[in-house]
Design a protein around this motif. Structure first.
Motif, PDB file in Angstrom:
ATOM      1  N   CYS A 139      51.024  35.796  36.942  1.00 51.65           N
ATOM      2  CA  CYS A 139      50.382  34.901  38.092  1.00 51.65           C
ATOM      3  C   CYS A 139      51.016  33.477  38.444  1.00 51.65           C
ATOM      4  O   CYS A 139      51.147  32.591  37.491  1.00 51.65           O
ATOM      5  CB  CYS A 139      48.963  34.827  38.078  1.00 51.65           C
ATOM      6  N   CYS A 159      44.846  38.490  41.835  1.00 52.53           N
ATOM      7  CA  CYS A 159      45.060  38.002  40.313  1.00 52.53           C
ATOM      8  C   CYS A 159      43.790  38.208  39.724  1.00 52.53           C
ATOM      9  O   CYS A 159      42.636  37.883  40.051  1.00 52.53           O
ATOM     10  CB  CYS A 159      45.405  36.472  40.252  1.00 52.53           C
ATOM     11  N   HIS A 204      48.180  30.524  37.806  1.00 56.62           N
ATOM     12  CA  HIS A 204      47.701  30.075  36.567  1.00 56.62           C
ATOM     13  C   HIS A 204      48.525  30.512  35.523  1.00 56.62           C
ATOM     14  O   HIS A 204      49.410  31.456  35.743  1.00 56.62           O
ATOM     15  CB  HIS A 204      46.061  30.588  36.501  1.00 56.62           C
ATOM     16  N   CYS A 259      42.681  34.725  37.408  1.00 59.88           N
ATOM     17  CA  CYS A 259      42.190  33.602  38.304  1.00 59.88           C
ATOM     18  C   CYS A 259      41.371  33.733  39.519  1.00 59.88           C
ATOM     19  O   CYS A 259      40.861  32.956  40.278  1.00 59.88           O
ATOM     20  CB  CYS A 259      43.446  32.325  38.465  1.00 59.88           C
TER      21      CYS A 259
END
Ligand SMILES: [Zn+2]
Length: 574
Positions: free
Chosen positions: A35, A56, A38, A59
């Motif tokens: 991702c 995602c 994050h 997050c």
């Protein structure tokens, strides 16, 4: 269909996202990668080609192609729309030019930066730039580099750029918002950059968004003056030269980080294309993530005297937290990259980069220089020196593996090391953001494995008892038991390292996690015996359950004599 939908229909979200995140992996119509929003080690970011949507699972970032570009570039909806339309040659209908005020202001500031860039470059190549061109030559900056990096010169008069922008019709407030022009207390305007060598700073797509100015006047208060933050420039998000370096990193899968503009230019001249620098700030998470999208292998080439200081330490901690693999480039003689290239040549510099040591080895070398390895006190001091850095690692498995590597590298007996690092793992307070890892081993397995690894006196008996019990084969740690039995039978020396080497990556992780988890309190032979007893009971219960089930089936099918036979076995077993 509105304009946004029209544009969206002509875009492929997978292609747009892969411009930002080079390593998308395909699984049918789904694509996956780490991702970009994050920090994570295993990919939880998915792009769905069918639905033109990303999400995602770590997050919860999600959305369509516009949301993605807005979030990555930190721009408004209209800017994302315009950018994507331009990049893909999709004409924008007239009425869509109606934009919000902020977007319009950003456009104006970008325009002023383009004008300033041309202005500064013209100054350098013009008659007033002769002296500075000489200075650049003396500093070893070739004409090609000056062109490539679009180096310029701001004149000393203090109002040249101001006049130029006024002529082009920009309003005073807009000019002040651009950061290129300052306003004094009496309200008069002036050029922010005066008599400075100008280094344009670009965003990742290669558009100029700010400047760094190096003083040419030795009397000047600030050696470097950078643009203030503006609507288009957030300095904590920007790495100098990233728009060029990412192309180099695509080939070499590494980044080189140096401290200043001149170092970037020096390294580039030495043939290192994948070089970046923070722009006059301490390194930030945003900068690290921007870099990491292109490579997670970083060669850190900061000033040698700075490597041990607080700022560098903080940078290294941030990098480790973001799971960047760091190597430290060491240049002898206290030289920065630019100076080193000039003194020793570019070939030797490339060699220093290629041979840069992994961070923890570099740290161990420093420790070795400082303390005496032959002396018990010295060895203890080395641990004290290394522990905080290892403890800084977010991931438990990583900590165990680094600890082992270092022990090996320093030639220290592994039992002692493990003891230290067990304590260390226990001391470490986990980041709340990292979800707790599912425990792969049952308590009984944990106790037995710790005993089998560490206690020679109970090992033969425990292994013998285990072999009698079919249950161990069903345990998630069966491969580790198997390795221990094989080694024991072959009379091989059993240690954490030796067993570790025999296992595949998944089981290695399990083993490391078990050993580190056993941090608190020691395990006794009695604990081991209790575990064997429990496994025996579990085995008996499994057999009893199985017999009862077979009895039921036999009764249902009318095989009465079979049922009686099974019942007899069951009562003997209980
Ligand atoms: Zn995420």
């Amino acid at each position: 269909m509105d304009v946004a939908q029209q544009i969206k229909a002509q875009l492929d979200i997978v292609r747009v996202i892969s411009d930002y995140v080079p390593r998308l992996r395909r699984f049918g119509n789904r694509y996956s990668c780490l991702c970009p929003f994050h920090t994570e080690k295993t990919p939880s970011f998915s792009v769905y080609a069918d639905h033109q949507f990303y999400k995602c699972y770590g997050c919860d970032a999600k959305g369509d192609v516009f949301n993605f570009v807005m979030a990555m570039d930190g721009i408004s909806f209209w800017e994302a729309l315009k950018k994507l339309a331009e990049q893909n040659g999709i004409p924008l209908p007239k009425q869509s030019q109606a934009m919000d005020d902020k977007t319009r202001l950003r456009g104006i500031i970008r325009e002023m930066h383009e004008i300033a860039l041309e202005h500064f470059r013209a100054n350098l190549s013009g008659p007033n730039g002769a002296q500075v061109r000489g200075y650049l030559k003396e500093r070893g900056v070739t004409q090609n580099s000056a062109q490539l990096f679009q180096i310029g010169l701001s004149e000393g008069g203090g109002r040249t750029l101001l006049r130029l922008l006024e002529q082009r019709g920009f309003k005073p407030d807009q000019m002040v918002e651009s950061g290129l022009i300052g306003r004094s207390d009496d309200g008069s305007l002036y050029d922010r950059f005066r008599n400075r060598l100008m280094f344009p700073i670009h965003d990742e797509s290669g558009k100029v968004i700010a400047f760094g100015g190096r003083a040419l006047d030795v009397e000047s208060k600030a050696k470097y003056l950078n643009s203030p933050e503006t609507e288009i420039y957030k300095k904590s998000n920007v790495l100098y030269n990233l728009h060029r370096a990412k192309q180099g990193a695509a080939k070499t899968d590494r980044m080189v980080m140096v401290e200043g503009y001149m170092d970037v230019i020096g390294a580039t001249q030495a043939g290192i294309a994948e070089v970046v620098a923070p722009c006059g700030t301490a390194l930030t998470n945003e900068q690290i993530r921007a870099m990491k999208r292109h490579s997670a292998n970083l060669h850190l080439n900061f000033d040698p005297d700075a490597a041990g200081d607080k700022a560098a330490e903080r940078s290294i901690k941030l990098l480790l937290d973001e799971n960047v693999r760091i190597r430290v480039v060491e240049l002898e003689g206290g030289l920065d990259p630019d100076e080193f290239c000039k003194k020793h040549g570019t070939e030797l510099y490339r060699e220093r980069i290629a041979n840069a040591k992994p961070y923890f080895y570099w740290l161990a070398d420093r420790a070795r220089q400082r303390f005496d390895m032959r002396d018990p006190q010295g060895r203890n001091d080395i641990f004290k020196f290394l522990l905080p850095a290892i403890q800084g690692l977010r991931d438990k498995i990583e900590r165990a593996s680094v600890a082992n590597d270092l022990a090996h590298y320093l030639g220290i007996e592994s039992g002692l090391v493990l003891e230290h690092f067990r304590k260390m793992a226990a001391d470490r307070t986990e980041h709340t953001s990292a979800p707790p890892r599912a425990d792969p081993a049952k308590a009984t397995d944990r106790i037995l494995l710790v005993l089998l690894l560490n206690d020679e006196s109970v090992r033969p008996e425990l292994l013998g008892a285990l072999r009698e019990l079919p249950g161990w084969r069903q345990s998630p740690t069966a491969p580790i038991y198997q390795a221990l039995m094989t080694m024991h039978d072959a009379n091989e020396a059993i240690s954490f390292n030796a067993v570790h080497e025999r296992l595949g990556p998944t089981d290695q992780e399990k083993l490391a996690s078990i050993v580190l988890e056993a941090a608190s309190g020691s395990v006794t032979a009695e604990d081991g015996a209790a575990c064997i007893e429990k496994m025996r009971r579990d085995d008996r219960e499994t057999i009893a359950r199985d017999l009862k089930a077979r009895i039921k089936i036999a009764e249902r099918e009318g095989r009465i004599s079979d049922a009686f036979e099974l019942m007899r076995t069951l009562s003997e077993h209980m």
